[in-house]
Motif scaffolding. Structure first.
Motif, PDB file in Angstrom:
ATOM      1  N   ASP A 157       0.933  -1.317  -0.042  1.00 43.40           N
ATOM      2  CA  ASP A 157       0.181   0.296  -0.156  1.00 43.40           C
ATOM      3  C   ASP A 157       0.958   1.254  -0.084  1.00 43.40           C
ATOM      4  O   ASP A 157       0.393   2.502  -0.709  1.00 43.40           O
ATOM      5  N   HIS A 158       1.971   1.267   0.820  1.00 46.69           N
ATOM      6  CA  HIS A 158       2.763   2.585   0.602  1.00 46.69           C
ATOM      7  C   HIS A 158       3.465   2.864  -0.536  1.00 46.69           C
ATOM      8  O   HIS A 158       4.042   3.814  -0.369  1.00 46.69           O
TER       9      HIS A 158
ATOM     10  N   GLU B  51       7.767  -7.234  -4.457  1.00 48.85           N
ATOM     11  CA  GLU B  51       6.842  -8.237  -5.336  1.00 48.85           C
ATOM     12  C   GLU B  51       5.775  -7.675  -5.761  1.00 48.85           C
ATOM     13  O   GLU B  51       5.493  -8.419  -6.850  1.00 48.85           O
ATOM     14  N   ALA B  52       5.369  -6.548  -5.599  1.00 43.31           N
ATOM     15  CA  ALA B  52       4.265  -6.010  -6.316  1.00 43.31           C
ATOM     16  C   ALA B  52       4.516  -4.974  -7.360  1.00 43.31           C
ATOM     17  O   ALA B  52       3.962  -4.085  -7.574  1.00 43.31           O
ATOM     18  N   ALA B  53       5.949  -4.859  -7.637  1.00 45.03           N
ATOM     19  CA  ALA B  53       6.558  -3.762  -8.398  1.00 45.03           C
ATOM     20  C   ALA B  53       5.811  -3.728  -9.739  1.00 45.03           C
ATOM     21  O   ALA B  53       5.612  -2.623 -10.337  1.00 45.03           O
ATOM     22  N   GLU B  54       5.175  -5.019 -10.112  1.00 47.39           N
ATOM     23  CA  GLU B  54       4.649  -4.952 -11.531  1.00 47.39           C
ATOM     24  C   GLU B  54       3.134  -4.384 -11.388  1.00 47.39           C
ATOM     25  O   GLU B  54       2.436  -4.089 -12.521  1.00 47.39           O
ATOM     26  N   GLU B  55       2.694  -4.143 -10.264  1.00 46.80           N
ATOM     27  CA  GLU B  55       1.180  -3.916 -10.180  1.00 46.80           C
ATOM     28  C   GLU B  55       1.396  -2.006 -10.077  1.00 46.80           C
ATOM     29  O   GLU B  55       2.309  -1.463  -9.784  1.00 46.80           O
ATOM     30  N   PRO B  56       0.236  -1.552 -10.667  1.00 43.59           N
ATOM     31  CA  PRO B  56       0.206  -0.043 -10.131  1.00 43.59           C
ATOM     32  C   PRO B  56       0.363   0.209  -8.701  1.00 43.59           C
ATOM     33  O   PRO B  56      -0.275  -0.499  -7.878  1.00 43.59           O
TER      34      PRO B  56
ATOM     35  N   GLY C  32      -5.826   3.658  -3.918  1.00 44.72           N
ATOM     36  CA  GLY C  32      -4.650   2.649  -3.396  1.00 44.72           C
ATOM     37  C   GLY C  32      -4.949   1.268  -3.541  1.00 44.72           C
ATOM     38  O   GLY C  32      -6.253   0.808  -3.789  1.00 44.72           O
ATOM     39  N   PRO C  33      -4.053   0.223  -3.319  1.00 40.99           N
ATOM     40  CA  PRO C  33      -4.265  -1.130  -3.242  1.00 40.99           C
ATOM     41  C   PRO C  33      -5.421  -1.455  -2.233  1.00 40.99           C
ATOM     42  O   PRO C  33      -5.643  -0.811  -1.046  1.00 40.99           O
TER      43      PRO C  33
END
Length: 379
Positions: A77-78, A131-136, A227-228
């Motif tokens: 989220d951050h 690990e979430a780098a590919e997500e917006p 945000g997520p």
């Protein structure tokens, strides 16, 4: 780690009220001025955020099975703030400086324990973010409808421009250009839909800059950022128990989303929703809930008012009204609303005999600008 000593140390800093976060942010911005751009121009609504979150983390520092998933969610989220791995050591150094400043009995052992604990927190959050780098990091969403239901409540419908996956009952953080870098959490009032629309229920709060802007200034055509999704107030896919949903005020939104999720599944389970308000004129979503009740024979909606003797609706605190309509011993329970209402209803239902694992709750509290690790949703 000496968890008891860490909690006592943190308590000393927290007991100083605004002085502790003021010291922390002063130390951080002086030592690392590059971090200032991560925060809003006005810190009035930010100052207690860190210590509120830290208090929640400290409460669980000896329960890693519960804490790690929460930290992973926060790390993802951050990313919307522009937080990167290089920022974490700066925050950690200022945290330790603050905890030492407010404790006359600070020891090298405390410093070691806090360093180890913060290092673990940072590593988990950084790894989750990577690990979430590919997500917006966030999703732009267009406001397609804005319906002012009462003087201080509006229902917004927004359409994210890219696919936005979330679960019924979760919450999402939201930012508007009217209040830059002030992210506030709201629960969508619908399950995911093929057209991508998200319904938000917003109440303007006294001193709430984001909620006031969303109710009174945002309009159709404006763009918001999401945000997520976060939160745990979601259906257990392995359970087919009948549901008892208890809402207080704006806590109605995530429970309406849960009903929306159940609807396509057909009449396999009973769902009873109790929605409590102070007065009848505060019931802002009655027409749509009655529509859902008419379309779904397995759904029953009961409104309650706690301070409106002229109303023909059920009278009393919503938790009391729920017990009048029992028994509920076979139900899975979801509760959302103000803290006092949530605590009271949980206590009543535990005494009624419902096992604690079958009760999920979320506090909607206007005093805090974000969710705690318990999933509090604010503003």
């Amino acid at each position: 780690m000496d968890v008891a000593a860490m909690r006592a140390n943190f308590g000393k800093a927290a007991a100083n009220g605004d002085e502790a976060p003021l010291y922390f942010y002063s130390h951080l911005f002086l030592a690392h001025p590059e971090t200032r751009e991560l925060f809003p121009v006005s810190m009035a609504h930010q100052r207690d955020r860190l210590f509120s979150a830290l208090g929640d983390v400290v409460a669980r520092v000896d329960d890693l099975d519960a804490l790690v998933p929460i930290l992973q969610q926060l790390g993802r989220d951050h990313r919307k703030f522009g937080t990167v791995a290089a920022h974490y050591p700066a925050v950690g150094a200022s945290l330790l400086a603050t905890l030492e400043h407010f404790d006359d009995e600070w020891t090298p052992e405390l410093a070691k324990d806090w360093t180890e604990a913060y290092t673990l927190v940072a590593e988990v959050m950084v790894q989750a973010a990577e690990e979430a780098a590919e997500e917006p990091a966030w999703w732009d969403a267009d406001v397609v409808a804005h319906d002012r239901r009462t003087v201080d409540v509006a229902v917004l419908r927004i359409r994210p421009r890219a696919r936005f996956d979330h679960l019924a009952g979760q919450s999402v953080s939201l930012e508007t250009d009217l209040r830059p870098r002030l992210w506030r959490y709201y629960s969508p009032a619908n399950a995911p839909r093929p057209d991508g629309l998200v319904e938000l229920h917003v109440k303007a709060r006294d001193g709430g800059p984001v909620s006031s802007a969303l109710v009174r200034r945002v309009g159709v055509g404006d763009v918001l950022r999401l945000g997520p999704p976060v939160g745990h107030l979601t259906l257990d896919a392995s359970s087919d128990r009948d549901l008892l949903l208890v809402a207080g005020g704006m806590g109605l939104a995530p429970l309406k989303a849960i009903i929306d999720q159940v609807a396509p599944q057909g009449p396999a389970r009973r769902v009873d929703l109790f929605a409590g308000f102070v007065t009848e004129d505060q019931i802002y979503d009655r027409a749509d809930l009655r529509r859902m009740e008419e379309e779904n024979p397995w759904l029953t909606v009961t409104f309650a008012v706690s301070d409106d003797k002229t109303s023909a609706l059920e009278q009393g605190d919503v938790g009391d009204v729920v017990l009048r309509h029992g028994p509920w011993l076979s139900r899975e329970v979801f509760i959302a609303g103000p803290g006092v209402m949530v605590d009271d209803t949980v206590t009543r239902l535990l005494q009624h005999g419902i096992p604690h694992p079958r009760i999920r709750s979320e506090v909607f509290a206007p005093s805090r600008p974000g969710p705690s690790v318990d999933g509090e949703v604010t503003e």
